[in-house]
Write an enzyme that holds these catalytic residues in place. Structure first.
Site, PDB file in Angstrom:
ATOM      1  N   TYR A  33       6.726   7.726  -1.504  1.00  0.00           N
ATOM      2  CA  TYR A  33       5.517   7.997  -2.290  1.00  0.00           C
ATOM      3  C   TYR A  33       5.277   9.499  -2.402  1.00  0.00           C
ATOM      4  O   TYR A  33       4.880  10.003  -3.459  1.00  0.00           O
ATOM      5  CB  TYR A  33       4.333   7.322  -1.603  1.00  0.00           C
TER       6      TYR A  33
ATOM      7  N   ARG B 176       6.187   4.832   2.144  1.00  0.00           N
ATOM      8  CA  ARG B 176       5.168   5.875   2.216  1.00  0.00           C
ATOM      9  C   ARG B 176       5.015   6.348   3.658  1.00  0.00           C
ATOM     10  O   ARG B 176       5.339   5.620   4.591  1.00  0.00           O
ATOM     11  CB  ARG B 176       3.841   5.306   1.709  1.00  0.00           C
TER      12      ARG B 176
ATOM     13  N   LYS C 185       0.811  -1.215   0.000  1.00  0.00           N
ATOM     14  CA  LYS C 185       0.000   0.000   0.000  1.00  0.00           C
ATOM     15  C   LYS C 185       0.844   1.265   0.000  1.00  0.00           C
ATOM     16  O   LYS C 185       0.479   2.283   0.573  1.00  0.00           O
ATOM     17  CB  LYS C 185      -0.974   0.014   1.186  1.00  0.00           C
TER      18      LYS C 185
ATOM     19  N   THR D 147       2.769   0.646  -5.136  1.00  0.00           N
ATOM     20  CA  THR D 147       3.367  -0.410  -5.962  1.00  0.00           C
ATOM     21  C   THR D 147       2.957  -0.302  -7.428  1.00  0.00           C
ATOM     22  O   THR D 147       3.804  -0.336  -8.326  1.00  0.00           O
ATOM     23  CB  THR D 147       2.957  -1.790  -5.417  1.00  0.00           C
ATOM     24  N   THR D 148       1.663  -0.186  -7.671  1.00  0.00           N
ATOM     25  CA  THR D 148       1.170  -0.143  -9.052  1.00  0.00           C
ATOM     26  C   THR D 148       1.714   1.065  -9.795  1.00  0.00           C
ATOM     27  O   THR D 148       2.093   0.977 -10.971  1.00  0.00           O
ATOM     28  CB  THR D 148      -0.369  -0.125  -9.058  1.00  0.00           C
TER      29      THR D 148
ATOM     30  N   HIS E 106       7.104  -7.569  -2.629  1.00  0.00           N
ATOM     31  CA  HIS E 106       6.857  -6.965  -1.322  1.00  0.00           C
ATOM     32  C   HIS E 106       7.819  -7.525  -0.274  1.00  0.00           C
ATOM     33  O   HIS E 106       7.749  -7.148   0.895  1.00  0.00           O
ATOM     34  CB  HIS E 106       5.427  -7.261  -0.850  1.00  0.00           C
TER      35      HIS E 106
ATOM     36  N   LYS F  22      -7.617   6.002  -3.316  1.00  0.00           N
ATOM     37  CA  LYS F  22      -7.519   7.441  -3.504  1.00  0.00           C
ATOM     38  C   LYS F  22      -6.128   7.862  -3.963  1.00  0.00           C
ATOM     39  O   LYS F  22      -5.973   8.705  -4.827  1.00  0.00           O
ATOM     40  CB  LYS F  22      -7.862   8.178  -2.207  1.00  0.00           C
ATOM     41  N   GLY F  23      -5.106   7.270  -3.336  1.00  0.00           N
ATOM     42  CA  GLY F  23      -3.738   7.642  -3.669  1.00  0.00           C
ATOM     43  C   GLY F  23      -3.373   9.034  -3.213  1.00  0.00           C
ATOM     44  O   GLY F  23      -2.411   9.622  -3.704  1.00  0.00           O
TER      45      GLY F  23
ATOM     46  N   SER G 102      -4.469   3.060   4.286  1.00  0.00           N
ATOM     47  CA  SER G 102      -4.717   2.374   3.025  1.00  0.00           C
ATOM     48  C   SER G 102      -4.805   0.861   3.249  1.00  0.00           C
ATOM     49  O   SER G 102      -5.664   0.183   2.673  1.00  0.00           O
ATOM     50  CB  SER G 102      -3.618   2.702   2.018  1.00  0.00           C
TER      51      SER G 102
END
Length: 330
Positions: A226, A160, A80, A83-84, A138, A297-298, A168
């Protein structure tokens, strides 16, 4: 001050320290490992990290059998933490010479995860991949083979702000819980998180392993937050390109290629892709992990919408205590 670990947590940690970690999965009896519930699924303590027991048969071979290549790029993240987004940025930056951004395969593609039990993440399948390989994980550094350092491959680590990462994960864990099970309360989740009890946790140990490796091998390990990507994504894209030894040319800069990479990999673009809107990543034990669950949401600072002041201070105290003297701050 940070909450002291519970008695069960203390005994779990002691049990793990007293045991000699097995060298292969055939020697491992999962039932003998410290086990604890509280999240969507119970976790077991293996080599000081809390892991999904069903994943151990895929995690242990990574340390034993994964053979990194010098031109590999390993994208390591704590869950969380973006990663994406990191996978999308890295893939687009490294393949921009082979694909026009307008029809980039990122729009339909997926990238292998070392420890995920899917055909794309199977170690034999990864071994058959042509070089250069872009791989995600991970796993903490200590659960990757030591030869990763000797191979000279590049590693990018992304973490993050712990309060945002926690919120998250809490949302994600509640989406993953079994049908009919009660939701995980925020204060209960926070207590577990502060004890270091969370998937791939303790989170601070996960961060520190890569932080120390970055200090030891700055040319091969890039450590990102992040918040850095969120505040100046174009500059981070340039940093990634330089780190991957494919810097943007003057012509690419004039054409706005770094900005186009950021646009293509934006949260809005990725979450709007058809293959990210539907379909499942995994099923089992009455738990379904849908692709859309990886996009919420990010937003930086979203923790303020969920955590009371006292809760935020509790986690801040843990972070300050655990990272003290390391030079890593949030």
């Amino acid at each position: 001050m940070a909450q002291a670990p519970s008695e069960s947590s203390k005994s779990d940690t002691k049990s793990s320290a007293d045991e000699t970690p097995p060298e292969s999965y055939s020697d491992l009896v999962i039932s003998t490992l410290p086990r604890r519930g509280g999240w969507a699924k119970p976790l077991v303590l293996y080599r000081n990290y809390w892991l999904n027991p069903g994943r151990l048969e895929h995690i242990i071979p990574v340390k034993e059998r994964f053979k990194p290549r010098r031109d590999d790029i390993i994208l390591a993240t704590y869950p969380k933490c973006g990663t994406t987004w990191l996978k999308a940025l890295a893939f687009t930056v490294t393949t921009r010479g082979r694909h026009a951004l307008a029809g980039h395969p990122l729009l339909a593609g997926r990238h292998p995860h070392l420890e995920v039990p899917t055909p794309a993440g199977d170690l034999d399948g990864i071994e058959r991949m042509p070089s250069p390989r872009l791989l995600a994980t991970h796993l903490p550094l200590s659960l990757l083979p030591p030869v990763v350092a000797a191979s000279g491959c590049r590693v990018v680590y992304l973490c993050r702000q712990p309060k945002d990462a926690f919120v998250s994960w809490w949302h994600f864990a509640n989406q993953m819980r079994r049908k009919g099970s009660p939701p995980i309360k925020l204060d209960d989740a926070l207590s577990m998180y502060c004890e270091g009890f969370s998937p791939f946790g303790p989170f601070w140990e996960h961060h520190l392993e890569y932080w120390k490796e970055k200090s030891a091998r700055p040319e091969q390990v890039l450590f990102l937050k992040y918040e850095e990507i969120a505040s100046d994504p174009v500059e981070v894209v340039r940093t990634l390109a330089g780190f991957f030894a494919v810097p943007f040319t003057e012509e690419e800069e004039r054409r706005g290629v770094p900005e186009e990479v950021v646009r293509l990999c934006s949260f809005e673009m990725l979450s709007g892709l058809e293959h990210n809107k539907g379909g499942d990543v995994a099923r089992g034990d009455s738990i379904v992990v849908g692709r859309s669950m990886f996009f919420r949401k990010g937003k930086v600072g979203d923790w303020e919408n969920h955590m009371a002041k006292e809760m935020a201070e509790k986690l801040d105290d843990v972070v300050e205590d655990k990272l003290k003297g390391s030079g890593l701050v949030f």
